[in-house]
Write a protein that holds these residues in place. Structure first.
Motif, PDB file in Angstrom:
ATOM      1  N   TYR A  46       0.810  -1.216   0.000  1.00  0.00           N
ATOM      2  CA  TYR A  46       0.000   0.000   0.000  1.00  0.00           C
ATOM      3  C   TYR A  46       0.838   1.257   0.000  1.00  0.00           C
ATOM      4  CZ  TYR A  46      -0.376  -0.167   5.222  1.00  0.00           C
ATOM      5  OH  TYR A  46      -0.149  -0.225   6.571  1.00  0.00           O
ATOM      6  N   LEU A  47       2.092   1.202   0.447  1.00  0.00           N
ATOM      7  CA  LEU A  47       2.960   2.374   0.366  1.00  0.00           C
ATOM      8  C   LEU A  47       3.350   2.683  -1.076  1.00  0.00           C
ATOM      9  CD1 LEU A  47       4.704   4.632   1.514  1.00  0.00           C
ATOM     10  CD2 LEU A  47       6.466   2.925   2.006  1.00  0.00           C
ATOM     11  N   PHE A  48       3.786   1.681  -1.820  1.00  0.00           N
ATOM     12  CA  PHE A  48       4.299   1.929  -3.166  1.00  0.00           C
ATOM     13  C   PHE A  48       3.327   1.564  -4.290  1.00  0.00           C
ATOM     14  CE2 PHE A  48       8.272   1.974  -0.778  1.00  0.00           C
ATOM     15  CZ  PHE A  48       8.865   3.112  -1.308  1.00  0.00           C
ATOM     16  N   ASP A  49       2.540   0.511  -4.125  1.00  0.00           N
ATOM     17  CA  ASP A  49       1.685   0.045  -5.212  1.00  0.00           C
ATOM     18  C   ASP A  49       0.277   0.640  -5.139  1.00  0.00           C
ATOM     19  OD1 ASP A  49       3.859  -1.503  -6.010  1.00  0.00           O
ATOM     20  OD2 ASP A  49       3.125  -3.298  -4.994  1.00  0.00           O
ATOM     21  N   ASP A  50      -0.434   0.351  -4.059  1.00  0.00           N
ATOM     22  CA  ASP A  50      -1.822   0.807  -3.942  1.00  0.00           C
ATOM     23  C   ASP A  50      -1.929   2.327  -3.988  1.00  0.00           C
ATOM     24  OD1 ASP A  50      -2.301  -1.889  -3.645  1.00  0.00           O
ATOM     25  OD2 ASP A  50      -2.797  -1.778  -1.516  1.00  0.00           O
ATOM     26  N   SER A  51      -0.951   3.026  -3.431  1.00  0.00           N
ATOM     27  CA  SER A  51      -0.955   4.488  -3.430  1.00  0.00           C
ATOM     28  C   SER A  51      -0.549   5.057  -4.785  1.00  0.00           C
ATOM     29  CB  SER A  51       0.024   5.019  -2.384  1.00  0.00           C
ATOM     30  OG  SER A  51       1.366   4.826  -2.817  1.00  0.00           O
ATOM     31  N   ARG A  52       0.030   4.218  -5.628  1.00  0.00           N
ATOM     32  CA  ARG A  52       0.552   4.575  -6.944  1.00  0.00           C
ATOM     33  C   ARG A  52       1.814   5.427  -6.859  1.00  0.00           C
ATOM     34  NH1 ARG A  52      -2.993   2.636 -10.721  1.00  0.00           N
ATOM     35  NH2 ARG A  52      -2.178   3.917 -12.385  1.00  0.00           N
ATOM     36  N   LEU A  53       2.419   5.481  -5.682  1.00  0.00           N
ATOM     37  CA  LEU A  53       3.675   6.203  -5.509  1.00  0.00           C
ATOM     38  C   LEU A  53       4.771   5.608  -6.379  1.00  0.00           C
ATOM     39  CD1 LEU A  53       5.538   8.257  -4.104  1.00  0.00           C
ATOM     40  CD2 LEU A  53       5.797   6.593  -2.230  1.00  0.00           C
ATOM     41  N   GLY A  54       4.840   4.279  -6.431  1.00  0.00           N
ATOM     42  CA  GLY A  54       5.852   3.623  -7.251  1.00  0.00           C
ATOM     43  C   GLY A  54       5.765   4.038  -8.711  1.00  0.00           C
ATOM     44  N   LEU A  55       4.546   4.135  -9.233  1.00  0.00           N
ATOM     45  CA  LEU A  55       4.361   4.590 -10.611  1.00  0.00           C
ATOM     46  C   LEU A  55       4.862   6.016 -10.790  1.00  0.00           C
ATOM     47  CD1 LEU A  55       0.809   3.261 -11.569  1.00  0.00           C
ATOM     48  CD2 LEU A  55       3.002   2.561 -12.532  1.00  0.00           C
ATOM     49  N   GLY A  56       4.564   6.855  -9.825  1.00  0.00           N
ATOM     50  CA  GLY A  56       5.008   8.236  -9.894  1.00  0.00           C
ATOM     51  C   GLY A  56       6.515   8.355  -9.864  1.00  0.00           C
ATOM     52  N   ASP A  69      11.708  12.610  -3.265  1.00  0.00           N
ATOM     53  CA  ASP A  69      11.619  11.481  -4.193  1.00  0.00           C
ATOM     54  C   ASP A  69      12.825  10.558  -4.037  1.00  0.00           C
ATOM     55  OD1 ASP A  69       9.294  12.674  -5.105  1.00  0.00           O
ATOM     56  OD2 ASP A  69      10.090  13.186  -7.081  1.00  0.00           O
ATOM     57  N   ASP A  70      14.023  11.137  -3.916  1.00  0.00           N
ATOM     58  CA  ASP A  70      15.233  10.318  -3.722  1.00  0.00           C
ATOM     59  C   ASP A  70      15.160   9.548  -2.404  1.00  0.00           C
ATOM     60  OD1 ASP A  70      16.308  11.056  -6.144  1.00  0.00           O
ATOM     61  OD2 ASP A  70      17.668  12.562  -5.294  1.00  0.00           O
ATOM     62  N   ALA A  71      14.622  10.180  -1.360  1.00  0.00           N
ATOM     63  CA  ALA A  71      14.488   9.495  -0.068  1.00  0.00           C
ATOM     64  C   ALA A  71      13.514   8.322  -0.186  1.00  0.00           C
ATOM     65  CB  ALA A  71      14.044  10.477   1.010  1.00  0.00           C
ATOM     66  N   ALA A 104      11.636   6.136   7.203  1.00  0.00           N
ATOM     67  CA  ALA A 104      10.176   6.236   7.083  1.00  0.00           C
ATOM     68  C   ALA A 104       9.644   7.351   7.988  1.00  0.00           C
ATOM     69  CB  ALA A 104       9.512   4.905   7.430  1.00  0.00           C
ATOM     70  N   ALA A 105      10.179   7.475   9.199  1.00  0.00           N
ATOM     71  CA  ALA A 105       9.744   8.538  10.108  1.00  0.00           C
ATOM     72  C   ALA A 105      10.086   9.916   9.545  1.00  0.00           C
ATOM     73  CB  ALA A 105      10.387   8.361  11.487  1.00  0.00           C
ATOM     74  N   SER A 106      11.270  10.038   8.965  1.00  0.00           N
ATOM     75  CA  SER A 106      11.673  11.298   8.357  1.00  0.00           C
ATOM     76  C   SER A 106      10.762  11.665   7.188  1.00  0.00           C
ATOM     77  CB  SER A 106      13.124  11.193   7.888  1.00  0.00           C
ATOM     78  OG  SER A 106      13.488  12.310   7.122  1.00  0.00           O
ATOM     79  N   LEU A 107      10.463  10.688   6.349  1.00  0.00           N
ATOM     80  CA  LEU A 107       9.573  10.928   5.215  1.00  0.00           C
ATOM     81  C   LEU A 107       8.153  11.262   5.673  1.00  0.00           C
ATOM     82  CD1 LEU A 107      10.879   8.230   2.754  1.00  0.00           C
ATOM     83  CD2 LEU A 107      10.607  10.672   2.237  1.00  0.00           C
ATOM     84  N   LEU A 108       7.680  10.572   6.694  1.00  0.00           N
ATOM     85  CA  LEU A 108       6.343  10.854   7.217  1.00  0.00           C
ATOM     86  C   LEU A 108       6.262  12.295   7.705  1.00  0.00           C
ATOM     87  CD1 LEU A 108       3.515   9.833   7.903  1.00  0.00           C
ATOM     88  CD2 LEU A 108       4.428   9.025  10.085  1.00  0.00           C
ATOM     89  N   GLN A 109       7.279  12.733   8.400  1.00  0.00           N
ATOM     90  CA  GLN A 109       7.297  14.115   8.884  1.00  0.00           C
ATOM     91  C   GLN A 109       7.299  15.096   7.704  1.00  0.00           C
ATOM     92  OE1 GLN A 109      10.715  15.247  11.254  1.00  0.00           O
ATOM     93  NE2 GLN A 109       9.494  16.764  12.333  1.00  0.00           N
ATOM     94  N   ARG A 110       8.092  14.816   6.684  1.00  0.00           N
ATOM     95  CA  ARG A 110       8.109  15.688   5.489  1.00  0.00           C
ATOM     96  C   ARG A 110       6.737  15.769   4.850  1.00  0.00           C
ATOM     97  NH1 ARG A 110      13.325  14.463   1.630  1.00  0.00           N
ATOM     98  NH2 ARG A 110      14.848  14.197   3.295  1.00  0.00           N
ATOM     99  N   ILE A 111       6.102  14.611   4.681  1.00  0.00           N
ATOM    100  CA  ILE A 111       4.800  14.562   4.007  1.00  0.00           C
ATOM    101  C   ILE A 111       3.741  15.278   4.828  1.00  0.00           C
ATOM    102  CG2 ILE A 111       2.976  13.012   3.158  1.00  0.00           C
ATOM    103  CD1 ILE A 111       5.667  13.004   1.577  1.00  0.00           C
ATOM    104  N   GLU A 112       3.731  15.065   6.131  1.00  0.00           N
ATOM    105  CA  GLU A 112       2.702  15.668   6.972  1.00  0.00           C
ATOM    106  C   GLU A 112       2.897  17.169   7.133  1.00  0.00           C
ATOM    107  OE1 GLU A 112       2.677  13.247  10.506  1.00  0.00           O
ATOM    108  OE2 GLU A 112       1.229  11.885   9.594  1.00  0.00           O
TER     109      GLU A 112
END
Length: 136
Positions: A46-56, A69-71, A104-112
């Motif tokens: 669900y992180l990469f496939d269902d969310s379509r993040l991997g496609l992006g 994106d690099d992270a 993952a925690a660093s990325l979550l903070q960036r996204i939020e």
């Protein structure tokens, strides 16, 4: 073709990969008494496939910004290095998971902490960030 990036699924996947407690709660659950059940593989999907993040990320455009994106690509590589064919308790205890949790925690903070956005990704587009349930 236009595809939507689901920020809520990305946040959920990052939250699960950033928390050893959440991993224990979900990945070690037997589902009795209606308990939630999860797995390393489900969280990855669900992180990469269902969310379509991997496609992006694979589409050649920019999903967030180059550093983010690099992270995400580094996180994908870290997750690929974890042998998830073992008992979930062994996966959780794997030393590689320390790096996974930190990134993952660093990325979550960036996204939020990002404002709502709608970025062109070469045919893919993102949805505005959804409000977290604990902020309602």
């Amino acid at each position: 073709m236009t595809a939507d990036i689901d920020i809520a699924l990305i946040q959920g996947g990052l939250a699960e990969f950033s928390s050893e407690e959440e991993q224990r709660r979900l990945w070690l659950s037997d589902g009795q008494n209606g308990a939630d059940v999860g797995s390393f593989t489900e969280a990855y999907c669900y992180l990469f496939d269902d969310s379509r993040l991997g496609l992006g990320l694979d589409g050649g455009g920019s999903v967030f910004d180059p550093a983010t994106d690099d992270a995400f690509r580094r996180l994908d590589g870290l997750l690929a290095s974890v042998d998830d064919k073992r008992d979930p308790s062994e996966v959780i205890a794997d030393k590689k998971m320390i790096g996974v949790r930190m990134l993952a925690a660093s990325l979550l903070q960036r996204i939020e902490n990002r404002p709502s956005f709608n970025v062109d990704m070469g045919g893919l587009r993102t949805l505005p960030m959804r409000q977290r349930s604990d902020e309602r």
